[in-house]
Design an enzyme around this catalytic site. Structure first.
Site, PDB file in Angstrom:
ATOM      1  N   ASP A   1       0.900  -1.140   0.000  1.00  0.00           N
ATOM      2  CA  ASP A   1       0.000   0.000   0.000  1.00  0.00           C
ATOM      3  C   ASP A   1       0.945   1.197   0.000  1.00  0.00           C
ATOM      4  O   ASP A   1       1.620   1.452   1.002  1.00  0.00           O
ATOM      5  CB  ASP A   1      -0.845   0.008   1.280  1.00  0.00           C
ATOM      6  CG  ASP A   1      -1.804   1.185   1.287  1.00  0.00           C
ATOM      7  OD1 ASP A   1      -1.417   2.263   0.808  1.00  0.00           O
ATOM      8  OD2 ASP A   1      -2.932   1.021   1.774  1.00  0.00           O
ATOM      9  N   HIS A   2       1.023   1.902  -1.114  1.00  0.00           N
ATOM     10  CA  HIS A   2       2.116   2.882  -1.222  1.00  0.00           C
ATOM     11  C   HIS A   2       1.983   4.013  -0.201  1.00  0.00           C
ATOM     12  O   HIS A   2       2.952   4.693   0.097  1.00  0.00           O
ATOM     13  CB  HIS A   2       2.254   3.405  -2.655  1.00  0.00           C
ATOM     14  CG  HIS A   2       1.246   4.436  -3.061  1.00  0.00           C
ATOM     15  ND1 HIS A   2      -0.021   4.140  -3.473  1.00  0.00           N
ATOM     16  CD2 HIS A   2       1.329   5.784  -3.110  1.00  0.00           C
ATOM     17  CE1 HIS A   2      -0.665   5.253  -3.764  1.00  0.00           C
ATOM     18  NE2 HIS A   2       0.121   6.280  -3.557  1.00  0.00           N
TER      19      HIS A   2
ATOM     20  N   HIS B   1      -5.691   2.652   1.410  1.00  0.00           N
ATOM     21  CA  HIS B   1      -4.989   3.831   1.936  1.00  0.00           C
ATOM     22  C   HIS B   1      -5.692   4.430   3.158  1.00  0.00           C
ATOM     23  O   HIS B   1      -5.068   4.697   4.186  1.00  0.00           O
ATOM     24  CB  HIS B   1      -4.863   4.916   0.860  1.00  0.00           C
ATOM     25  CG  HIS B   1      -4.328   4.417  -0.448  1.00  0.00           C
ATOM     26  ND1 HIS B   1      -3.370   3.441  -0.523  1.00  0.00           N
ATOM     27  CD2 HIS B   1      -4.611   4.750  -1.736  1.00  0.00           C
ATOM     28  CE1 HIS B   1      -3.084   3.207  -1.802  1.00  0.00           C
ATOM     29  NE2 HIS B   1      -3.830   3.983  -2.554  1.00  0.00           N
TER      30      HIS B   1
HETATM   31  C1  BG6 Z   1      -3.837   4.820  -6.124  1.00  0.00           C
HETATM   32  C2  BG6 Z   1      -5.214   4.869  -6.729  1.00  0.00           C
HETATM   33  O1  BG6 Z   1      -3.721   3.726  -5.262  1.00  0.00           O
HETATM   34  O2  BG6 Z   1      -3.598   6.019  -5.387  1.00  0.00           O
HETATM   35  C3  BG6 Z   1      -5.375   6.110  -7.604  1.00  0.00           C
HETATM   36  O3  BG6 Z   1      -5.417   3.712  -7.520  1.00  0.00           O
HETATM   37  C4  BG6 Z   1      -5.005   7.355  -6.836  1.00  0.00           C
HETATM   38  O4  BG6 Z   1      -6.717   6.196  -8.088  1.00  0.00           O
HETATM   39  C5  BG6 Z   1      -3.651   7.196  -6.172  1.00  0.00           C
HETATM   40  O5  BG6 Z   1      -5.016   8.452  -7.734  1.00  0.00           O
HETATM   41  C6  BG6 Z   1      -3.361   8.357  -5.249  1.00  0.00           C
HETATM   42  O6  BG6 Z   1      -2.053   8.267  -4.775  1.00  0.00           O
HETATM   43  P1  BG6 Z   1      -1.295   9.556  -4.268  1.00  0.00           P
HETATM   44  O7  BG6 Z   1       0.014   9.039  -3.789  1.00  0.00           O
HETATM   45  O8  BG6 Z   1      -1.181  10.483  -5.443  1.00  0.00           O
HETATM   46  O9  BG6 Z   1      -2.140  10.154  -3.196  1.00  0.00           O
END
Ligand code: BG6
Length: 502
Positions: free
Chosen positions: A185-186, A248
């Site tokens: 989960d980044h 997230h």
């Molecule tokens: C991803 C989603 O996991 O996270 C995207 O699939 C989203 O839809 C993105 O835009 C948002 O990531 P960040 O790091 O830009 O908040």
């Protein structure tokens, strides 16, 4: 701090967008900081044939576009000759056997066993065949003596509901030991998310007030200005709840609500997150008891630019009822949080991009300033900004200078950039490095994924039954459907993110 074990990083889905935008820049920035093993090889795997030379050019090009730092020619040359492409179908065992031969021949030329980190960054429909073939080919169970030397990183989405997540976990568990598995989960790799635990547990002023006695509500907002862009085909099958909330937002919730772990050991931390998630009460779905709101954007102005409605985006069927916005109010039934509403929301095409956790504290007793409207006593707020303008702000009441006694909220603010400068490592750098080192702290454990799906699957089923019924429309460039404001108003609160507190 270079990792001494020679490593082969194998990326499935190597010609995809994620490799270009995130994985290649992360790998090269790690190399620039000398954090990769001395002998680190990269094998990209994909279905469409590509020569090594073309794959190398593709990666070099993506670095030019997406790397946070410039990669110098000599830095590139250090890695270039260690990059290869392997063409093969994901459901064909033979292709994995050939991959294994490549790995064995590298081991032979190095005169050393290597560790393999398999990164599955493909569409989810081929996760299972890849896992199965890693198992069948023996690649999943490579080891040095008693230690596993193969690991697997799995990109999201981890399933689409409870049943599919369980099934995926079953396949994984048949082929790998949980210690070899890294579910990404980044958000967990973001510097500010990691810092959340440090802020909570290294400062003694928070713990005494971090509970139902002092907290009036907690709000987690992950809002985006962008729409679905070219990802309509994927997004329409997903929606905001699956795409953002299940992973997230729930992770931010778990880190905010969990009890202090007994150590920084990955299992100690993940056990506490699991306990917090398990204590969440099932959400009310219907009528007066509803604790969920969903919406879809129509056309509107986002930062002065006209944006089209969701139904007009590329790849979206006219009869779609996919939500691009979801808001929930949930309760954690434990000693610390009983009765404190946690409001979560995430959406696309909103008025601003913000990932924030806002803790709203209870008002002081109304003896001096509280009950007199002239003073307009605001609640104390602690706002943790995950992105952008990463930082923390505490809102307190102060006297406005002057002869009259008037109160005004003031801010005590900390900004990452002002204090630490810009150019902090990207989430994927941290996550790839941790996986290489076998540290699962910032990854999702199998049971965590299932608990989160278990909580949200009844909502998804209900929305699926309801189709367009109850799906609110909000104009692009606003803060979402009115139902989400009502959800809070009915409980005596208002959304904090997006509101001007000065
Ligand atoms: C991803 C989603 O996991 O996270 C995207 O699939 C989203 O839809 C993105 O835009 C948002 O990531 P960040 O790091 O830009 O908040």
């Amino acid at each position: 701090m270079s990792n001494p074990v020679p490593t082969i990083l194998v990326i499935f889905g190597a010609s995809g967008d994620l490799t270009a935008r995130k994985l290649a820049p992360a790998i090269f920035n790690l190399s620039k900081d000398n954090l990769l093993p001395e002998n680190c090889y990269l094998i990209g795997v994909g279905r469409t044939p590509m020569q090594d030379r073309l794959f190398r050019e593709y990666l070099k090009d993506s670095l030019g576009k997406y790397s946070r730092r410039i990669i110098q020619q000599e830095e590139w040359l250090k890695l270039e000759s260690k990059i290869f492409f392997h063409t093969g179908a994901y459901d064909d065992l033979n292709s994995f056997t050939v991959l294994e031969e490549k790995i064995l021949s590298l081991e032979k030329s190095l005169g050393h066993k290597v560790q393999c980190l398999f990164y599955i960054s493909t569409p989810p429909n081929v996760f299972e065949p890849i896992l199965d073939n890693l198992g069948e080919s023996g690649l999943a169970k490579k080891h040095h003596g008693t230690a596993w030397s193969s690991k697997v990183i799995i990109e999201k989405p981890f399933g689409k509901d409870l049943e599919s997540a369980r099934k995926l976990n079953d396949v994984i568990n048949q082929r790998f030991d949980e210690s070899q598995v890294f579910r990404i989960d980044h958000y967990l790799g973001k510097e500010t998310v990691q810092s959340l635990l440090v802020q909570r547990f290294s400062n003694s002023i928070f713990e005494p007030v971090w509970n139902r006695n002092y907290v009036s509500c907690i709000q987690i907002t992950v809002s985006e200005e962008i729409g679905v862009g070219k990802r309509g085909g994927y997004y329409d099958k997903s929606g905001a709840l699956r795409d953002m909330v299940q992973n997230h937002v729930m992770q931010l919730l778990a880190l905010t609500a969990m009890e202090p772990p007994t150590s920084l050991n990955p299992e100690a931390i993940r056990d506490e997150k699991v306990k917090a998630l398990k204590a969440i009460k099932p959400l009310g779905l219907r009528g007066e008891k509803a604790e969920i709101v969903r919406g879809v954007y129509s056309e509107g102005l986002v930062r002065g630019e006209k944006g089209i409605g969701y139904l007009n985006e590329e790849g979206i069927p006219a009869d779609s009822f996919t939500e691009t916005y979801a808001a929930l109010c949930l309760y954690i039934e434990n000693w610390r949080w009983k009765g404190v509403p946690f409001y979560l929301r995430s959406g696309k095409r909103l008025a601003g991009k913000a990932s924030e956790i806002a803790v709203q504290f209870k008002r002081p007793p109304g003896i001096l300033f509280g009950e007199d409207e002239r003073f307009s006593l605001a609640p104390n707020l602690l706002v943790i900004r995950i992105q952008p303008n990463e930082g923390v702000t505490l809102y307190l009441n102060s006297k406005t200078p002057g002869l009259e006694t008037k109160l005004q909220p003031i801010e005590l603010s900390f900004g990452y950039e002002t204090t630490f400068g810009s150019n902090t490592p990207e989430a994927y750098e941290r996550l790839i490095l941790d996986a290489l080192n076998g540290d699962g702290t910032l990854f999702i454990r199998g049971d965590e994924a299932e608990i989160s799906w278990g909580l949200l699957t009844p909502i998804l089923d209900y929305w699926n039954e309801q189709k367009k019924e109850g799906l609110e429309v909000y104009s692009a460039g606003t803060w979402g459907p009115v139902g989400a404001d009502k959800l809070l108003l009915a409980r005596g609160h208002e959304w904090i993110t997006g509101k001007d507190y000065k």
